[in-house]
Design a protein around this motif. Structure first.
Motif, PDB file in Angstrom:
ATOM      1  N   VAL A 269      -4.642  10.171   1.072  1.00  0.00           N
ATOM      2  CA  VAL A 269      -3.666  10.096   2.160  1.00  0.00           C
ATOM      3  C   VAL A 269      -4.409   9.720   3.431  1.00  0.00           C
ATOM      4  O   VAL A 269      -5.362  10.402   3.826  1.00  0.00           O
ATOM      5  CB  VAL A 269      -2.930  11.435   2.354  1.00  0.00           C
ATOM      6  CG1 VAL A 269      -1.908  11.324   3.479  1.00  0.00           C
ATOM      7  CG2 VAL A 269      -2.251  11.872   1.061  1.00  0.00           C
ATOM      8  N   HIS A 270      -3.990   8.640   4.050  1.00  0.00           N
ATOM      9  CA  HIS A 270      -4.619   8.169   5.279  1.00  0.00           C
ATOM     10  C   HIS A 270      -3.658   8.385   6.449  1.00  0.00           C
ATOM     11  O   HIS A 270      -2.535   7.871   6.441  1.00  0.00           O
ATOM     12  CB  HIS A 270      -4.976   6.684   5.183  1.00  0.00           C
ATOM     13  CG  HIS A 270      -6.077   6.399   4.191  1.00  0.00           C
ATOM     14  ND1 HIS A 270      -7.401   6.465   4.514  1.00  0.00           N
ATOM     15  CD2 HIS A 270      -6.013   6.072   2.876  1.00  0.00           C
ATOM     16  CE1 HIS A 270      -8.132   6.174   3.452  1.00  0.00           C
ATOM     17  NE2 HIS A 270      -7.309   5.928   2.431  1.00  0.00           N
ATOM     18  N   GLY A 271      -4.098   9.137   7.440  1.00  0.00           N
ATOM     19  CA  GLY A 271      -3.286   9.331   8.629  1.00  0.00           C
ATOM     20  C   GLY A 271      -3.176   8.070   9.462  1.00  0.00           C
ATOM     21  O   GLY A 271      -2.179   7.833  10.136  1.00  0.00           O
ATOM     22  N   ASP A 272      -4.211   7.207   9.394  1.00  0.00           N
ATOM     23  CA  ASP A 272      -4.200   5.924  10.101  1.00  0.00           C
ATOM     24  C   ASP A 272      -5.104   4.978   9.332  1.00  0.00           C
ATOM     25  O   ASP A 272      -6.336   5.072   9.398  1.00  0.00           O
ATOM     26  CB  ASP A 272      -4.684   6.081  11.541  1.00  0.00           C
ATOM     27  CG  ASP A 272      -4.425   4.822  12.370  1.00  0.00           C
ATOM     28  OD1 ASP A 272      -4.121   3.772  11.777  1.00  0.00           O
ATOM     29  OD2 ASP A 272      -4.523   4.904  13.609  1.00  0.00           O
TER      30      ASP A 272
ATOM     31  N   ILE B 205       1.097  -1.190   9.140  1.00  0.00           N
ATOM     32  CA  ILE B 205       1.104   0.094   8.436  1.00  0.00           C
ATOM     33  C   ILE B 205       0.078   1.014   9.096  1.00  0.00           C
ATOM     34  O   ILE B 205      -1.057   0.633   9.324  1.00  0.00           O
ATOM     35  CB  ILE B 205       0.765  -0.081   6.945  1.00  0.00           C
ATOM     36  CG1 ILE B 205       1.807  -0.979   6.271  1.00  0.00           C
ATOM     37  CG2 ILE B 205       0.678   1.278   6.255  1.00  0.00           C
ATOM     38  CD1 ILE B 205       3.175  -0.360   6.185  1.00  0.00           C
ATOM     39  N   ARG B 206       0.497   2.253   9.369  1.00  0.00           N
ATOM     40  CA  ARG B 206      -0.433   3.227   9.955  1.00  0.00           C
ATOM     41  C   ARG B 206      -0.736   4.351   8.950  1.00  0.00           C
ATOM     42  O   ARG B 206      -1.869   4.540   8.551  1.00  0.00           O
ATOM     43  CB  ARG B 206       0.148   3.812  11.242  1.00  0.00           C
ATOM     44  CG  ARG B 206       0.497   2.741  12.284  1.00  0.00           C
ATOM     45  CD  ARG B 206      -0.735   1.905  12.687  1.00  0.00           C
ATOM     46  NE  ARG B 206      -1.746   2.721  13.324  1.00  0.00           N
ATOM     47  CZ  ARG B 206      -1.807   2.997  14.627  1.00  0.00           C
ATOM     48  NH1 ARG B 206      -0.860   2.525  15.420  1.00  0.00           N
ATOM     49  NH2 ARG B 206      -2.784   3.731  15.122  1.00  0.00           N
ATOM     50  N   SER B 207       0.296   5.088   8.527  1.00  0.00           N
ATOM     51  CA  SER B 207       0.090   6.131   7.511  1.00  0.00           C
ATOM     52  C   SER B 207       0.264   5.516   6.124  1.00  0.00           C
ATOM     53  O   SER B 207       1.073   4.602   5.936  1.00  0.00           O
ATOM     54  CB  SER B 207       1.095   7.265   7.681  1.00  0.00           C
ATOM     55  OG  SER B 207       1.060   7.780   8.985  1.00  0.00           O
ATOM     56  N   GLU B 208      -0.493   6.039   5.142  1.00  0.00           N
ATOM     57  CA  GLU B 208      -0.370   5.496   3.795  1.00  0.00           C
ATOM     58  C   GLU B 208      -0.775   6.548   2.769  1.00  0.00           C
ATOM     59  O   GLU B 208      -1.703   7.327   2.977  1.00  0.00           O
ATOM     60  CB  GLU B 208      -1.241   4.251   3.638  1.00  0.00           C
ATOM     61  CG  GLU B 208      -0.772   3.319   2.534  1.00  0.00           C
ATOM     62  CD  GLU B 208      -1.361   1.920   2.670  1.00  0.00           C
ATOM     63  OE1 GLU B 208      -0.587   0.953   2.590  1.00  0.00           O
ATOM     64  OE2 GLU B 208      -2.592   1.811   2.862  1.00  0.00           O
TER      65      GLU B 208
ATOM     66  N   ASN C 228       0.042   9.535  10.874  1.00  0.00           N
ATOM     67  CA  ASN C 228       0.161  10.927  10.416  1.00  0.00           C
ATOM     68  C   ASN C 228       1.623  11.306  10.146  1.00  0.00           C
ATOM     69  O   ASN C 228       2.101  12.355  10.575  1.00  0.00           O
ATOM     70  CB  ASN C 228      -0.443  11.889  11.447  1.00  0.00           C
ATOM     71  CG  ASN C 228      -1.902  11.590  11.736  1.00  0.00           C
ATOM     72  OD1 ASN C 228      -2.712  11.547  10.818  1.00  0.00           O
ATOM     73  ND2 ASN C 228      -2.217  11.365  13.001  1.00  0.00           N
ATOM     74  N   ASP C 229       2.302  10.443   9.395  1.00  0.00           N
ATOM     75  CA  ASP C 229       3.742  10.611   9.222  1.00  0.00           C
ATOM     76  C   ASP C 229       4.117  11.373   7.951  1.00  0.00           C
ATOM     77  O   ASP C 229       5.288  11.667   7.750  1.00  0.00           O
ATOM     78  CB  ASP C 229       4.421   9.239   9.191  1.00  0.00           C
ATOM     79  CG  ASP C 229       5.917   9.317   9.441  1.00  0.00           C
ATOM     80  OD1 ASP C 229       6.346  10.277  10.112  1.00  0.00           O
ATOM     81  OD2 ASP C 229       6.654   8.438   8.967  1.00  0.00           O
ATOM     82  N   PHE C 230       3.140  11.685   7.106  1.00  0.00           N
ATOM     83  CA  PHE C 230       3.460  12.307   5.824  1.00  0.00           C
ATOM     84  C   PHE C 230       2.989  13.754   5.804  1.00  0.00           C
ATOM     85  O   PHE C 230       1.791  14.024   5.917  1.00  0.00           O
ATOM     86  CB  PHE C 230       2.831  11.526   4.665  1.00  0.00           C
ATOM     87  CG  PHE C 230       3.307  10.099   4.579  1.00  0.00           C
ATOM     88  CD1 PHE C 230       4.657   9.824   4.463  1.00  0.00           C
ATOM     89  CD2 PHE C 230       2.417   9.045   4.631  1.00  0.00           C
ATOM     90  CE1 PHE C 230       5.103   8.521   4.388  1.00  0.00           C
ATOM     91  CE2 PHE C 230       2.856   7.743   4.551  1.00  0.00           C
ATOM     92  CZ  PHE C 230       4.204   7.471   4.445  1.00  0.00           C
ATOM     93  N   ASP C 231       3.949  14.675   5.676  1.00  0.00           N
ATOM     94  CA  ASP C 231       3.582  16.089   5.588  1.00  0.00           C
ATOM     95  C   ASP C 231       3.242  16.441   4.140  1.00  0.00           C
ATOM     96  O   ASP C 231       3.388  15.637   3.216  1.00  0.00           O
ATOM     97  CB  ASP C 231       4.702  16.974   6.115  1.00  0.00           C
ATOM     98  CG  ASP C 231       6.036  16.726   5.400  1.00  0.00           C
ATOM     99  OD1 ASP C 231       6.020  16.202   4.278  1.00  0.00           O
ATOM    100  OD2 ASP C 231       7.081  17.056   5.984  1.00  0.00           O
TER     101      ASP C 231
END
Length: 796
Positions: A507-510, A524-527, A546-549
């Motif tokens: 998981v990449h926050g950016d 794309i920022r979060s992935e 940082n869109d994925f909790d």
């Protein structure tokens, strides 16, 4: 109590009914209008609307009001209106049992009447007081002005009505030596612990006044129509107790009556302590919390509750919950409180409801509510803690959609269909609009320079997956294509490849900060990168850093696990379909072979047999011997051809099956081979899903094999087993060392045998997906045991 219902009003009368609660207001209006003729009820919700209604009213008019109206108490509202209205308009207080001081305050303020709601005869009592109040007003009387002697009966009736309706302890005395007790109400009996019959006729001084104390002289201190309020001690059955005492003097002409209303100060002080304790609790609890009074109005809330509703604590106090929630939820809350109070084993309950903040959309919340009761078990209000369950419900919705999507995944037949369904589930169930599924593909090996075969083989086997494979997009969402355009394949120099080869979720926050990002300017920022085993990888992205909790990642991993399983199933089904196609091609070739054998070999044999038959008349005795040998050889060749054709057809893949009764198949084979064959059935055979013609050939060859090796006296036994059936005989049997070979084509212990009989049996059994074992029968002969467990056909 009102006995036979209220008499009708003598002429049209208007009642202005003031209640801020819409549902309560509607029910009361309907009850009044359906019970009394010539009565017009004008419902209002605010003090302003009340004033407007009074200004428009004509004829006899009375105001019936709740205790609080839009932040203004009924008593204060009465003072303001009574001071400026000419002629005066009587007020009757109609409210639930609540504040102990309410009834006496109503009398002291000069209201014409007080009726507690919620009793079986509340509406009849209310109508009676409305009628009396209007009659008194028309005679020019007011609630607090002294009555002339001629109106003593009216004065007595007014206080008697109040006496019957007040929920607090009341004692009626006549002013004489010792203040003789004329009557007490039921509340007095309950609180003081004295029976009415033992009190009436005695004096206040003898029964209620402690030693060293004096009774209150309301008439002497305030005159007729006046009242005195004081805190004093009185003697109850349990001993001395402190009360707030309010005494009203009524001049009836020939005698002075005094009504004394007692309010339990101890209960009031306990209530105040309870409220203070609840106030401390409410202020310290982090979740939204509230306390309602006995009338269901907000008594206190904490800052968390005010924040949820989008207003202030001060504005909430005194409001009704119906201002912030649907009427149906209010009624359900009341019903829940009633159910808890009626059940001794329940102290609280949790239910779901909807909040309607001042600003913003509705919220789905969970209310943990409990009733509040005093030491006598009297309901005093309720307390509740609110939890916003919108997120939980959203999570449940996502899980439900994920579960429903899994069914679609498992129904997909091809890998590309699995990939497409996976992207749709991720978008619709998990709100991952930017997502894609990549599948791993190997690139053809390319030699960079000539090399020996041995060198080439060595290079190929040691070549890493990084050098041989690529991740190819199998499915992407429309949103992904709209944002990125054409989605390329991904090789070793990519973030996705790192996760794929590592076999771990990344998981990449950016992603712009990642070391091997392909495009540092990517939108794309979060992935999220989740491997799908060796099959490929699932990728979800967002244009927000940082869109994925953790919950989203967890649900995405569950989806990926299901996708991996679906891809594996689709791969196996594809391989099975390929094998099936190959078997069908083999069957076609076998059919062609069988046709060739049947046509190309049978024609010469038929011709030879015909000539041999014609030759019989032209040979002598010595020649006949040679002719018979030739005839035997031709029959032998014909038998071999029949067996080869049967063997080829028995081994073909089944294309159609049906329910087959093995008993019937065995009987058909018995008649075909030899009706005189001794056949014994120890048990009834099962019905199975099979090809009847294949099974018929199977039984025929098994019976024929027993006859050929066991002779005319052989006995064949059929039996049902735990997992199939068995065919046994009492012939010579087969040595253990040779049992594995007898099912092979061409093997026979009889010099004249073809070696195809049991091979045909084996091929027919295995074509059904079953298994066959060669064993020794109980009689020492051959036993063929067939098991259904290795195949799909089962006992029907």
């Amino acid at each position: 109590m009102v006995g036979s219902g209220p008499p009708p009003f003598s002429r049209p009368t208007t009642v202005v009914y003031a209640d801020p609660a819409p549902e309560s207001r509607r029910r009361t209006v309907d009850a009044l209008e359906s019970t009394a003729d010539a009565l017009t009820v004008v419902p209002v919700a605010t003090p302003t609307a009340l004033r407007d209604a009074l200004a428009e009213a004509s004829g006899p008019t009375c105001v019936v009001t709740e205790r609080d109206l839009d932040g203004t108490s009924a008593l204060a509202l009465y003072d303001r209106i009574a001071a400026g209205e000419e002629p005066s308009v009587p007020f009757v207080l109609y409210t639930g049992d609540g504040d102990e001081l309410l009834a006496s305050d109503a009398i002291g303020a000069g209201l014409a009447g007080y009726v507690p709601r919620g009793r079986e005869d509340s509406i009849e009592r209310l109508l009676a007081q409305v009628r009396r109040a209007i009659d008194e007003t028309e005679r020019g009387e007011t609630a607090t002005a002294p009555r002339p002697d001629g109106d003593a009966a009216t004065e007595r009736d007014r206080f008697r009505s109040l006496f019957e309706n007040i929920p607090d302890p009341v004692v009626l005395t006549v002013r004489d030596d010792g203040n003789r007790i004329l009557d007490v109400n039921p509340a007095f009996e309950e609180v003081f612990g004295y029976d009415r019959a033992t009190l009436v006729g005695t004096t206040i001084e003898d029964r209620l006044i402690p030693d060293g104390s004096e009774s209150v002289d309301a008439y002497g201190e305030s005159g007729p129509g006046g009242s005195v309020t004081t805190i004093d001690e009185r003697v109850t059955a349990e001993g001395p107790q402190e009360f707030l005492l309010r005494v009203f003097a009524v001049d009836l002409g020939d005698e002075i009556h005094e009504y004394a209303i007692y309010t339990d100060i101890a209960a009031q002080k306990r209530r105040e302590r309870d409220l203070e304790r609840y106030r401390t609790l409410v202020d310290t609890v982090g979740d939204p919390m509230f306390v309602l009074d006995a009338d269901g109005r907000i008594e206190m809330v904490n800052e968390a509750m005010a924040a949820v509703l989008g207003t202030t604590r001060a504005d909430l106090v005194g409001d009704h919950p119906s201002d912030y929630m649907p009427d149906e939820d209010v009624e359900r809350a009341k019903a829940t409180i009633r159910e808890i109070l009626a059940d001794e084993d329940r102290t609280w309950e949790t239910y779901e409801m909807q909040f309607e903040p001042v600003d913003g959309g509705p919220l789905l919340v969970e209310n943990n509510v409990a009733p509040l009761v005093d030491e006598r078990g009297t309901f005093t209000g309720s307390v509740g803690v609110i939890r916003d369950i919108s997120d939980r419900k959203e999570r449940e919705r996502r899980i439900h959609r994920l579960h429903e999507g899994t069914r679609r995944l498992m129904a997909a037949e091809r890998t590309d269909e699995v990939a497409r369904v996976a992207t749709e589930i991720a978008r619709d169930a998990l709100s991952l609009e930017l997502n894609s599924v990549y599948l791993y593909e190997e690139r053809p090996a390319v030699r960079s320079a000539p090399a020996s075969d041995a060198t080439a083989r060595t290079d190929s086997t040691t070549e890493s997956r990084d050098e041989r494979g690529v991740l190819v997009p199998a499915a992407v969402t429309d949103e992904t294509e709209a944002l990125l355009g054409t989605v390329p394949a991904l090789g070793p120099e990519s973030i996705a490849w790192d996760a794929f080869t590592a076999g771990e979720t990344l998981v990449h926050g950016d992603v712009r900060r990642a070391d091997n990002v392909r495009n540092p300017e990517t939108p794309i920022r979060s992935e999220i990168h989740i491997p799908l085993g060796d099959a490929g990888i699932f990728i979800a992205g967002s244009t927000t850093p940082n869109d994925f909790d953790a919950e989203t990642v967890s649900l995405a991993r569950i989806l990926a696990a299901n996708v991996e399983a679906a891809l594996e199933r689709a791969r196996r089904e594809a391989e099975l379909a390929a094998r099936t196609a190959e078997l069908e091609r083999q069957n076609d070739r076998l059919d062609a072979f069988a046709s060739t054998v049947s046509h190309d070999l049978r024609n010469p044999l038929t011709l030879a047999a015909g000539h041999l038959e014609n030759l019989a008349a032209h040979v002598d005795g010595e020649g006949e011997r040679y002719r018979e040998e030739i005839d035997w050889a031709l029959e032998r060749m014909d038998t071999l051809i029949e067996n080869v054709l049967a063997l080829a057809r028995s081994g073909q893949r089944l294309t159609e099956t049906e329910a087959v009764d093995l008993e019937e198949i065995a009987e058909r084979a018995h008649r075909t081979v030899d009706p005189d064959l001794d056949l014994v059935r120890e048990d009834s055979l099962p019905t199975v899903e099979a090809d009847p013609e294949r099974l018929l050939v199977c039984f025929e060859n098994a019976f024929r094999n027993a006859r050929e090796h066991g002779g005319d006296d052989v006995t064949v036994t059929l039996e049902r087993t735990a997992d199939g059936f068995a065919i046994g005989d009492d012939g010579p049997g087969v040595p253990p060392a040779e049992r594995a070979a007898i099912l092979e084509s061409g093997y026979s212990t009889d010099p004249d045998g073809t070696g195809f009989g049991l091979a045909i049996v084996s091929e027919a059994i295995e074509a059904h997906g079953w298994s066959i074992a060669v064993e020794e029968s109980a009689a020492g002969g051959l036993r063929l045991a067939v098991s259904f467990e290795d195949g799909e056909s089962t006992d029907l």
